[in-house]
Structure formats: structure tokens, C-alpha cells
Enzyme design. Structure first.
Site, mmCIF file in Angstrom:
data_model
loop_
_atom_site.group_PDB
_atom_site.id
_atom_site.type_symbol
_atom_site.label_atom_id
_atom_site.label_comp_id
_atom_site.label_asym_id
_atom_site.label_seq_id
_atom_site.Cartn_x
_atom_site.Cartn_y
_atom_site.Cartn_z
ATOM 1 N N HIS A 57 26.590 59.303 8.095
ATOM 2 C CA HIS A 57 26.094 58.094 8.779
ATOM 3 C C HIS A 57 27.124 57.595 9.790
ATOM 4 O O HIS A 57 28.152 57.026 9.416
ATOM 5 C CB HIS A 57 25.788 56.991 7.765
ATOM 6 C CG HIS A 57 25.127 55.801 8.396
ATOM 7 N ND1 HIS A 57 23.830 55.444 8.124
ATOM 8 C CD2 HIS A 57 25.563 54.906 9.316
ATOM 9 C CE1 HIS A 57 23.504 54.378 8.850
ATOM 10 N NE2 HIS A 57 24.553 54.033 9.574
ATOM 11 N N HIS A 59 27.689 56.217 14.223
ATOM 12 C CA HIS A 59 27.094 55.775 15.506
ATOM 13 C C HIS A 59 27.974 56.281 16.643
ATOM 14 O O HIS A 59 28.890 55.595 17.091
ATOM 15 C CB HIS A 59 26.981 54.247 15.541
ATOM 16 C CG HIS A 59 25.998 53.722 14.549
ATOM 17 N ND1 HIS A 59 24.676 53.476 14.864
ATOM 18 C CD2 HIS A 59 26.126 53.451 13.226
ATOM 19 C CE1 HIS A 59 24.036 53.052 13.780
ATOM 20 N NE2 HIS A 59 24.897 53.033 12.769
ATOM 21 N N GLN A 152 17.436 50.516 17.149
ATOM 22 C CA GLN A 152 18.375 49.443 16.765
ATOM 23 C C GLN A 152 17.745 48.038 16.846
ATOM 24 O O GLN A 152 17.959 47.205 15.975
ATOM 25 C CB GLN A 152 19.604 49.493 17.687
ATOM 26 C CG GLN A 152 20.554 48.318 17.596
ATOM 27 C CD GLN A 152 21.475 48.385 16.394
ATOM 28 O OE1 GLN A 152 22.371 49.208 16.312
ATOM 29 N NE2 GLN A 152 21.244 47.508 15.427
ATOM 30 N N HIS A 210 18.264 52.935 8.377
ATOM 31 C CA HIS A 210 19.027 51.760 7.978
ATOM 32 C C HIS A 210 18.052 50.918 7.162
ATOM 33 O O HIS A 210 17.003 50.527 7.675
ATOM 34 C CB HIS A 210 19.472 50.967 9.205
ATOM 35 C CG HIS A 210 20.595 51.591 9.971
ATOM 36 N ND1 HIS A 210 20.489 52.785 10.623
ATOM 37 C CD2 HIS A 210 21.869 51.152 10.179
ATOM 38 C CE1 HIS A 210 21.643 53.059 11.199
ATOM 39 N NE2 HIS A 210 22.499 52.096 10.945
ATOM 40 N N GLU A 213 19.938 46.402 5.058
ATOM 41 C CA GLU A 213 21.359 46.108 5.311
ATOM 42 C C GLU A 213 21.484 44.598 5.453
ATOM 43 O O GLU A 213 21.607 44.051 6.555
ATOM 44 C CB GLU A 213 21.871 46.820 6.573
ATOM 45 C CG GLU A 213 23.384 46.650 6.738
ATOM 46 C CD GLU A 213 23.934 47.260 8.020
ATOM 47 O OE1 GLU A 213 23.140 47.789 8.812
ATOM 48 O OE2 GLU A 213 25.160 47.190 8.225
ATOM 49 N N ASP A 309 30.124 55.190 9.371
ATOM 50 C CA ASP A 309 29.308 54.225 10.110
ATOM 51 C C ASP A 309 29.895 53.911 11.482
ATOM 52 O O ASP A 309 29.257 54.159 12.500
ATOM 53 C CB ASP A 309 29.095 52.945 9.283
ATOM 54 C CG ASP A 309 27.864 52.152 9.726
ATOM 55 O OD1 ASP A 309 27.150 52.593 10.645
ATOM 56 O OD2 ASP A 309 27.614 51.073 9.146
ATOM 57 N N TRP A 315 30.804 46.544 15.959
ATOM 58 C CA TRP A 315 30.649 46.078 14.587
ATOM 59 C C TRP A 315 31.942 46.147 13.795
ATOM 60 O O TRP A 315 32.120 45.460 12.810
ATOM 61 C CB TRP A 315 29.583 46.924 13.869
ATOM 62 C CG TRP A 315 28.237 46.750 14.486
ATOM 63 C CD1 TRP A 315 27.332 45.778 14.188
ATOM 64 C CD2 TRP A 315 27.647 47.551 15.516
ATOM 65 N NE1 TRP A 315 26.220 45.927 14.980
ATOM 66 C CE2 TRP A 315 26.375 47.001 15.794
ATOM 67 C CE3 TRP A 315 28.060 48.673 16.238
ATOM 68 C CZ2 TRP A 315 25.514 47.536 16.767
ATOM 69 C CZ3 TRP A 315 27.217 49.204 17.191
ATOM 70 C CH2 TRP A 315 25.955 48.628 17.452
HETATM 71 ZN ZN ZN Z 1 24.661 52.352 10.817
#
Ligand code: ZN
Length: 432
Positions: A57, A59, A152, A210, A213, A309, A315
């Protein structure tokens, strides 16, 4: 005659002092003292030799963008999503490719040779998909990169969410993503799970969403995901990423949910670094940890693998492409400190992740691909403790990265001249 022999290796399953012979890019022999010559020999000297790390996982379209166009002031998930929304219109294919390639360089030095990345499909320009499909091809000789079409801003919530995701799949993105908890309503979220599972079934693709979350104990899209997985016959091909709401759910309800997830053979992907950083933000004290129920899910026989991630993006400002850092955090957040617990955590960043990603020929058996890493540590528990240097990273029998051992020199009267933390501090209990 082998192309390569790694001598005196300790294996993740606890076997010690073995030689690994490699021929034509595959593991050809694993035995004590192989008495055959090889084109190249590496002396592991009683250190751990493992298959490479797998990150299920990530990005890659956002990585290394920290500070663009500004920093995340609150450090929250929602400001991160808003910030990514500000950056997205400014993205160019060239810059995306360059950042992704730089991340892959880092990953290789960390022994991370398998990555599943989500690709944001919210901007109908789909410059992210174009860039990462190019990167996937470029890095194929050293990293297997899987791509997930990820809406997203919401499959239904974003203006072009539905058509953009379809177009990304048409372009060659091979996994269907989703974000049901970010849709406008719980009902829209449930509808998105159904629609996306239907697309996966029709196209013969895996699903990786996802899912939940959030800290909301009533966010229950994983229940819908499990049900739709069974309905569309997708058992074993579906991953639920994050699942942080399970942390906050009522335990009676969870006792019904986990068997449903097991029936659907859901692959569970917690992201310990990001979960501990972003969840529980609206709590005062006591503050929730926010990672899903790793120990309970493993005990129920579910395949649990950990993702990194984010690395230096809107983030998460930290991260270094090191799956041992991910496992190290998981041990703490899940409070899995026993010897067997640590082995399970190591599995979660290697063999379990390989299963989530559906990798073929992965592992440390004769006939597997000769993708191997030599770590500056004696075994898996020491590797998780030390996050040691990856001395050799081998892809298809060829060394693709090398890092010198970390040795500290000392200038103290009456004390050793140097210490190798991977060798000199192994507790006696592990030396047997
Ligand atoms: Zn993610």
C-alpha cells in the site's frame, strides 16, 4: 556450477548456516556447505538472508512532494487531502516520473522490490496514471510495481470520479480502488463498494480499497466489502486497506464481522506509521491508537500485510522506504512484542504482502526467483529491532544495490575499538 552462492545464511524461518545457490535467476539449491564453485560468492557470515520486502500500500504519485505547494499545517488527514487537491492541478507527468523514479532508487537500497501503489484518478487529466504506467515499465527490471485506480476525492463525490476511474482501467491500471468512507453518505459509500466490485468482476481484476480510514465506530464499509466480495465471487482477490474504524468498533459487532471477512478471504492492509499519526486526532485523552485489530485478525486466519502508505507527502512528512520501520511501528502499536509475534510481523512485510499482491515465485524455496536481501542482523527479530543496513540487494541473481555495514568506531581507553550492532549485541537467547 552456480552463477552466485550466498554462504552461511540465516533464514527467516530460523534455519541457520545455509548456503543458497543461484542459477539463471532462480534459487537452485539451499543446503549446508554447497561444495560447488560459483561465478560470484557472497559471505553472509551468519546474517539474515530474506526475500525482499513488499509494500502492498503506497502512493507513488504523491511521494517526495513534501512542501509542494505548502506544508500541512495541522498535520491532519483531511488537511492532507485538501493539500493534495491544491497540488494536483500543478502536477506534470515529468515531475511525477522523476519523483517516482527517485523513490524507487531509495526503495531498492532498502531491499524493497515489490510495491503496490494507488494512483489518484480524481483529476480527469489522468496525468498521474500516465506517469505511473511509464514508471512501472521503466522500473520493471528491478521493481515489480502494481497500480490501483484510486478515486481519492470519491468515486461518486468527485465530478468525474466514475468516468475517470473507468478510463484509468482502460489505460492499463490493473487493480480497482475505492474510498467509500469519503463518499457523501454511508449509502453512497455502500453503493460505491458494490459498483467497484462489479467492475472488478466484469474485468477480472483484483480490488484494493481504502476502507473505513476513520475513527468512526459506525463506519462499516468493510462489512459491505466482505458481502460484495462473496456475492461477486472475488474471494482472495480483495484487499481492505486501513480498516481503522475497526479499532473503535464495539467488540460484540467485531465478533460477527471478522468471520465475515474470513469467509470473503479479505486481505487486510493496516498502515501502522500513518494510522498512528493520523487517527485519534479528534480525541482528547485517552487517545485512541487507531490501527485495526492486527492480533485478532491474524488469529482468525486472515492474511494481514502492512503498507508504508506515505513517504514525505501531504499526509506524512516522514518515512524512508524502509519496511522494517513499518514493522517496528506495528510491533509497538499492536503491542506484539513476543518472539512469535515479531516473526508474524516480519511475515506481514514479506510473505503476507506477497500473498496480498498475488506474487508468483516469491520466497526462499528452490525454484523461487533469486530475489534476496542480506541484512546486517542475525535474524528477523534483530532486523526489526535494529532496522539494519541492507548489505546486498539481489534481483534475479544479480546484485542491484549494496550498502556497507554500519560499524561505530570507539576511542575509549579499555573499551573495544569498534562495534557492529548487528553482531555484537545479539542476545544469548537468540544465539542458540
Ligand atoms: Zn493510502
Amino acid at each position: 556450477m552456480f552463477d552466485l552462492i550466498i554462504r552461511n545464511a540465516n533464514l527467516p524461518d530460523g534455519r541457520k548456516g545455509l548456503d543458497i545457490g543461484v542459477s539463471s535467476g532462480k534459487i537452485a539449491a539451499i543446503a549446508k556447505s554447497i561444495a560447488v564453485a560459483a561465478g560470484e560468492e557472497i559471505d553472509a557470515a551468519g546474517r539474515l538472508v530474506s526475500p525482499p520486502f513488499c509494500d502492498p500500500h503506497f502512493h507513488m504519485d504523491a511521494t517526495l512532494s513534501l512542501g509542494l505547494p505548502r506544508m500541512n499545517v495541522s498535520g491532519t488527514l483531511l488537511e492532507g487531502i485538501a493539500l493534495w487537491g491544491e497540488l494536483r492541478p500543478l502536477l506534470t507527468k515529468e515531475a511525477l516520473v522523476e519523483r517516482a523514479l527517485r523513490y524507487c532508487d531509495l526503495a531498492v537500497t532498502q531491499g524493497l522490490l515489490y510495491i503496490r501503489s494507488h494512483v489518484d484518478t480524481s483529476d480527469p487529466r489522468l496525468v498521474t496514471a500516465e506517469a505511473l504506467l511509464e514508471v512501472k515499465e521503466k522500473v520493471a527490471p528491478y521493481i515489480e510495481l502494481q497500480l490501483v485506480a484510486f478515486p481519492q476525492d470519491g468515486y461518486y463525490r468527485a465530478p468525474d470520479g466514475v468516468s475517470s476511474l473507468d478510463r484509468a482501467l482502460d489505460m492499463g491500471i490493473g487493480i480497482v480502488g475505492g474510498i467509500p468512507h469519503f463518499e457523501r453518505t454511508m449509502e453512497d459509500g455502500a453503493r460505491s463498494v458494490e459498483a467497484l466490485c462489479r467492475i472488478a468482476a466484469d474485468r477480472g481484476l483484483p480490488v484494493d480499497m481504502h476502507c473505513d480510514e476513520t475513527d468512526d465506530p459506525m463506519s462499516r464499509h468493510i462489512e459491505t466489502l466482505a458481502a460484495q466480495t462473496v456475492r461477486f465471487g472475488l474471494q482472495g482477490r480483495v484487499a481492505g486497506s486501513h480498516l481503522t474504524s475497526m479499532h473503535s468498533m464495539d467488540s460484540y459487532y467485531v465478533s460477527k464481522l471478522i468471520p465475515l471477512m474470513a469467509e470473503a478471504e479479505i486481505n487486510v492492509i493496516p498502515n501502522p506509521l500513518i494510522n498512528i499519526m493520523l487517527q485519534g486526532r479528534h480525541d482528547s485523552y485517552p487517545k485512541r491508537r487507531g490501527m485495526t485489530r492486527v492480533r485478532e485478525l491474524m488469529a482468525a486466519g486472515l492474511n494481514v500485510s502492512f503498507g508504508h502508505d506515505c513517504v514525505m507527502d501531504p499526509w506524512y512528512s516522514m518515512g524512508s522506504g524502509d519496511m522494517l520501520e513499518v514493522g517496528h511501528m506495528a510491533i509497538h502499536v499492536a503491542q506484539m512484542a513476543g518472539i512469535d509475534d515479531k516473526r508474524r510481523i516480519f511475515d506481514a512485510i514479506t510473505v503476507n504482502s506477497a500473498k496480498t499482491m498475488g506474487l508468483e515465485g516469491y520466497g526462499l524455496d528452490v525454484g523461487c526467483k533469486a530475489d534476496l536481501i542480506v541484512l546486517q542482523a542475525a535474524d528477523v527479530t534483530e532486523a526489526l529491532r535494529l532496522k539494519p543496513n541492507r548489505l546486498f540487494v539481489i534481483k534475479a541473481g544479480k546484485v542491484v544495490a549494496r550498502t556497507a555495514p554500519r560499524v561505530g568506531e570507539l576511542f575509549l581507553a579499555g573499551r573495544p575499538a569498534s562495534i557492529d550492532t548487528g553482531r555484537d549485541y545479539v542476545p544469548p537467547v537468540l544465539q542458540r
